[in-house]
Design an enzyme around this catalytic site. Structure first.
Site, short mmCIF file in Angstrom:
data_model
loop_
_atom_site.label_atom_id
_atom_site.label_comp_id
_atom_site.label_asym_id
_atom_site.label_seq_id
_atom_site.Cartn_x
_atom_site.Cartn_y
_atom_site.Cartn_z
N THR A 1 7.86 0.14 3.40
CA THR A 1 8.16 1.54 3.09
C THR A 1 9.50 1.66 2.37
O THR A 1 9.64 2.46 1.44
CB THR A 1 8.18 2.39 4.38
OG1 THR A 1 6.86 2.50 4.88
CG2 THR A 1 8.71 3.79 4.10
N PHE B 1 0.81 -1.22 0.00
CA PHE B 1 0.00 0.00 0.00
C PHE B 1 0.84 1.27 0.00
O PHE B 1 0.37 2.34 -0.37
CB PHE B 1 -0.96 -0.01 1.20
CG PHE B 1 -0.33 0.35 2.52
CD1 PHE B 1 -0.43 1.64 3.02
CD2 PHE B 1 0.33 -0.59 3.28
CE1 PHE B 1 0.12 1.98 4.25
CE2 PHE B 1 0.89 -0.27 4.50
CZ PHE B 1 0.78 1.03 4.99
N LYS B 2 2.10 1.16 0.40
CA LYS B 2 2.96 2.34 0.44
C LYS B 2 3.13 2.98 -0.94
O LYS B 2 3.50 4.14 -1.05
CB LYS B 2 4.33 1.97 1.00
CG LYS B 2 4.31 1.19 2.31
CD LYS B 2 3.80 2.00 3.47
CE LYS B 2 3.69 1.20 4.75
NZ LYS B 2 4.93 0.85 5.38
N ASP B 3 2.87 2.21 -2.01
CA ASP B 3 3.02 2.76 -3.36
C ASP B 3 2.10 3.95 -3.61
O ASP B 3 2.42 4.83 -4.41
CB ASP B 3 2.72 1.68 -4.41
CG ASP B 3 3.82 0.63 -4.51
OD1 ASP B 3 5.00 0.99 -4.30
OD2 ASP B 3 3.50 -0.54 -4.78
#
Length: 486
Positions: free
Chosen positions: A142, A107-109
């Site tokens: 991350t 999800f960090k993208d």
């Protein structure tokens, strides 16, 4: 829109300054001066890139709206394979917001593919020409997402620090094989909190800042302590809600609950911002693994970081100091002095207790729960055997807690934060399969046993050469920062 520090309201900056600086000088986190009130229904009618631009412009008011629209369009297109903010049905009115369809399968993208564009534009807005040195502490996802977003960006150097033995082998290889002339990766002896504390100490050291400034280098962060990391994450709450409305599962205005697997509290805090902006978010359920410091806090009002640290199958949540909780404490108390006192107590004594009225205000929105390791494995197996839904370990933590906290008649959206193929050995074992020691063999076995295909960006790691193998102590992070030249 101005931003000020959680520990000193007199330190006011623009959004560009907040993104370039990362942390406030005295260690506080930047928060917006207010929550913009939006036409949530109108935003929910937009496609994802336009939705992102609409949310961003409410906070990044010193950016050209045309730039934000273009940046969002470039970010959330092909790189996400048409699945930006994709909501998948699981069972009944429980859904999975699959946030792992980006280039690094986490999800960090969503933030770290956009954030480099925001940083470069912020420097342009401020007429800054110095080199930016980004220091990142990571518990797994991350680091790779930041490296992928910032590699070969002109005027930027990035160094990532992860706990040795504290990530999956796939996560480690994603970082160790990263290409780019401006990237560096270090394993740090200890756990994530040791790495994060080492990075924070560099940011707080005025002598280091002065030495780097003499070389025309400025420090910044890509962790969720940076406002530029947090604001793009608000968007996918709107996207999930919009899809529930379009699917006829709710009418606009009805509540939807969200269950978020979280360690540093940034992903769930983005949902709080969406709620305060006017999106009909019901409860935000904080899901913890065995390192359940947040669960204890949300139940008791006492935050205790001095406790046993566990390495779990969901390593991105193996965190005892949840940085973004500081932002929530400020928004609830409205007092920089109170937050500064709490954070000082945490630093000096390892714990703090909030006032009863503060806890009561938090509990109006936030629920919580946690999952033991055997419960995580059982959840993976249940979701697969019952629903045909394959999830990773972090998402399984959230599914377990979501079942405990589900409200009758209210849709529950579980944030699925990583591809199951990032943790193939753990997922295979949970499914009752023999898990090969080698992660790539495990990945192939997981494909064969489930009929699902591993993302190409993970499968190809086997052919990539490792570039980074340095192992350092937390105290050596400062030396890494000082090694950079203009």
């Amino acid at each position: 829109m101005q931003f000020f520090s959680t520990r000193d309201q007199s330190r006011r900056v623009t959004s560009s300054e907040a993104i370039v600086q990362g942390l406030s000088d005295e260690g506080g986190l930047f928060v917006p001066e207010s929550f913009p009130q939006v036409d949530a229904k109108a935003i929910c009618d937009l496609e994802y890139p336009a939705m992102a631009a609409a949310v961003l412009k409410e906070y990044l008011t010193d950016y050209d709206p045309a730039f934000l629209a273009e940046a969002a369009a470039k970010t959330y297109g092909d790189a996400f394979g048409g699945k930006a903010g994709y909501l998948a049905p699981v069972e009944g009115d429980t859904w999975a917001l699959e946030l792992w369809h980006g280039p690094t399968c986490a999800f960090k993208d969503y933030a770290l593919q956009l954030m480099p564009k925001l940083l470069v534009e912020a420097k342009r807005n401020l007429n800054h020409t110095e080199k930016t040195l980004i220091l990142v502490a990571t518990s797994g996802d991350t680091g790779k997402a930041a490296l992928d977003g910032y590699h070969d960006i002109p005027g930027v150097e990035i160094a990532v620090f992860y706990p040795t033995g504290g990530t999956s082998e796939i996560q480690r290889l994603q970082m160790a094989t990263q290409e780019g002339a401006n990237v560096a990766v270090y394993a740090v002896r200890g756990n994530f909190d040791d790495a994060q504390t080492g990075v924070k100490r560099v940011f707080a050291d005025k002598a280091i800042a002065a030495q780097l400034a003499q070389r025309n280098i400025h420090l910044s962060s890509a962790n969720s302590i940076n406002w530029g990391r947090l604001v793009p994450q608000i968007v996918y709450y709107f996207a999930a809600y919009a899809q529930l409305v379009k699917a006829g599962k709710i009418s606009f205005g009805q509540e939807a609950d969200f269950c978020v697997p979280t360690g540093n509290f940034g992903d769930i805090l983005a949902g709080y911002y969406a709620k305060r902006m006017g999106l009909p978010v019901g409860r935000l359920v904080c899901a913890s693994n065995k390192n359940n410091v947040l669960t204890d806090f949300l139940r008791t009002g006492t935050y205790t970081a001095k406790r046993t640290f566990y390495k779990t199958s969901s390593p991105s949540m193996d965190i005892l100091v949840s940085s973004n909780l500081e932002r929530l404490l400020y928004h609830v108390t409205g007092s920089d002095a109170e937050v500064a006192s709490l954070m000082s107590r945490l630093n000096q004594e390892g714990s703090y207790t909030v006032r009863p009225e503060t806890l009561a205000a938090i509990q109006e929105t936030f629920a919580c729960g946690y999952a033991e390791e055997d419960q995580v494995a059982q959840e993976i197996r249940t979701r697969w055997e019952k629903d045909g839904y394959l999830c990773d370990t972090h998402t399984a933590v959230a599914f377990h807690v979501a079942r405990e906290q589900k409200r009758k008649g209210v849709p529950m959206v579980v944030l699925s934060t990583a591809s199951p193929f990032k943790f193939p050995r753990s997922v295979l074992a949970a499914l009752g399969q023999a898990a090969p020691e080698n992660d790539f063999e495990a990945m192939q076995s997981l494909e064969q046993s489930t009929g699902r295909t591993a993302p190409a960006s993970l499968a190809c790691l086997r052919q990539k050469a490792e570039r980074f193998d340095a192992v350092i102590d937390p105290a050596e992070i400062a030396g890494v920062a000082l090694s950079y030249q203009e």
